[in-house]
Design an enzyme around this catalytic site. Sequence first.
Site, PDB file in Angstrom:
ATOM      1  CG  HIS A 187      -3.560  -1.001  -2.324  1.00 15.92           C
ATOM      2  ND1 HIS A 187      -4.064   0.276  -2.386  1.00 15.92           N
ATOM      3  CD2 HIS A 187      -3.218  -1.207  -1.033  1.00 15.92           C
ATOM      4  CE1 HIS A 187      -4.012   0.820  -1.195  1.00 15.92           C
ATOM      5  NE2 HIS A 187      -3.510  -0.052  -0.353  1.00 15.92           N
ATOM      6  CB  SER A 196      -0.950   0.002   1.196  1.00 16.90           C
ATOM      7  OG  SER A 196      -0.244  -0.163   2.396  1.00 16.90           O
ATOM      8  CE  LYS A 220      -7.438   0.764   0.262  1.00 15.75           C
ATOM      9  NZ  LYS A 220      -6.728  -0.038   1.219  1.00 15.75           N
TER      10      LYS A 220
HETATM   11  C1  LIG Z   1      -6.823  -0.107   2.720  1.00 16.98           C
HETATM   12  C2  LIG Z   1      -6.230  -1.382   3.171  1.00 16.98           C
HETATM   13  C3  LIG Z   1      -6.889  -2.212   4.076  1.00 16.98           C
HETATM   14  C4  LIG Z   1      -8.142  -1.772   4.771  1.00 16.98           C
HETATM   15  O1  LIG Z   1      -9.210  -1.734   3.911  1.00 16.98           O
HETATM   16  P1  LIG Z   1     -10.476  -0.800   4.295  1.00 16.98           P
HETATM   17  O2  LIG Z   1     -11.555  -1.394   3.476  1.00 16.98           O
HETATM   18  O3  LIG Z   1     -10.104   0.579   3.886  1.00 16.98           O
HETATM   19  O4  LIG Z   1     -10.692  -0.930   5.750  1.00 16.98           O
HETATM   20  C5  LIG Z   1      -6.327  -3.422   4.369  1.00 16.98           C
HETATM   21  N1  LIG Z   1      -5.169  -3.811   3.822  1.00 16.98           N
HETATM   22  C6  LIG Z   1      -4.490  -3.030   2.966  1.00 16.98           C
HETATM   23  C7  LIG Z   1      -3.203  -3.515   2.380  1.00 16.98           C
HETATM   24  C8  LIG Z   1      -4.985  -1.785   2.628  1.00 16.98           C
HETATM   25  O5  LIG Z   1      -4.311  -0.992   1.820  1.00 16.98           O
END
Ligand SMILES: *Cc1c(COP(=O)(O)O)cnc(C)c1O
Length: 411
Positions: free
Chosen positions: A208, A180, A250
Amino acid sequence: MLEEFCVQALADLEGRGLRRGLLTLGGPPGPWLEHGGRRVLVLGSNDYLGLSAHPEVREAAAWAAREWGSGAGASRLTAGNRPWHAELEEALAAHKGAADAVLFGSGYLANVGAIPALVGPGDLICSDELNHASIIDGCRLSRAEVRVFRHADPASLEHVLAAERGGFRHCLIVTDGLFSMDGDLAPLPQLAGLAGRFGAWLMVDDAHATGVLGETGAGTLEHFGLAGRASGEAADGRGAGLVQMGTLSKALAAEGGFVAGSRPLAEFLRNRARSFIFSTAPSPAVTAAALAALRLAQAGAGGDLRRRLQANAVRLREGLAALGYRCRLPGTTGVELAGSPIIPVVIGEETQAVRLAADLLCRGVYAPAIRPPSVPPGTARLRVTVTAAHTGDDVGFALAAFAAAREEVDL
Ligand SMILES: *Cc1c(COP(=O)(O)O)cnc(C)c1O
């Protein structure tokens, strides 16, 4: 006393350049938002395919809220389970090449629910040093023994497994697929090989890469040609032990998280993951939006969006490098991806990263400065992201701003 404690703690953060504030961005969805009365180009969204602005996705959410109400009203295991939850779970499982999937309220909740359900005291977790905070929190909650291996380094993981695997009952290897904050990839073929050799389970957090990587957007496994492992029910036992986590927040333009895998894995999580059991079911609007976005991400349109995203990413990364910005952490072992939508502009020192971000904002570009504890000390950076919704002109505008801001930092 309480207020004094908070004031003191905030002053301490301020003194170390680590105090954070909320920036409000207004206006209709898209890469240009409003800040302080002007339009700014946003290079910080994870809406990688631009689907949160898509008319079909917005209409699906609006329709579901009108038809079904605003909230599910209870948890899935009590009165909150609706037909659309299973429909989305089936679609997610099919997308991931898995037999089943379980929805959670967010990706964060998926990790803090699934990891402690799968491993506990007497078990071993091997965790990449740059894993997302929600994985780290899931590991802590599990009370399993945690060993951290060097970022994306199979030799370091092998060293841990060879030394420690024998002393524990179950072993879970857990990694981001597409990292991320660094935008690089875990070496999944090697990690899967080690999991097989040492009798460990492999959990991939593909927050992602879901919708973004691979021919059909299935994610990092598909990118590496490992999609066949995903069903979790192969007759020869290959693929067993794979846990695929993802988020709807995302590229899928909604919110919520999920874990895909075999049917027994999914059914076990519905029984044992506390963040599934003790949390209200996802709302109609969110579920319908995710389903609409998933269909768009998979169809022919999805391929076009992924190609546009990749072209933007390659052009932005190459342009930043040509300006002298460093887009990769020195000495890192992560697998490079030229078309990664996450581009770390590594600055190092926190106050310099903040200064560069402030200068870019004056020039109409929002790229968030990321500081510890989100990234390791000394690796403060701007986390630049690009989406399929950015035009060629937008990328040119961003590069011009970075060129003008270049003298703000010593690299
Ligand atoms: C954004 C993210 C999460 C959390 O996801 P949300 O739906 O925003 O709570 C978990 N793992 C990674 C690698 C992320 O980038």
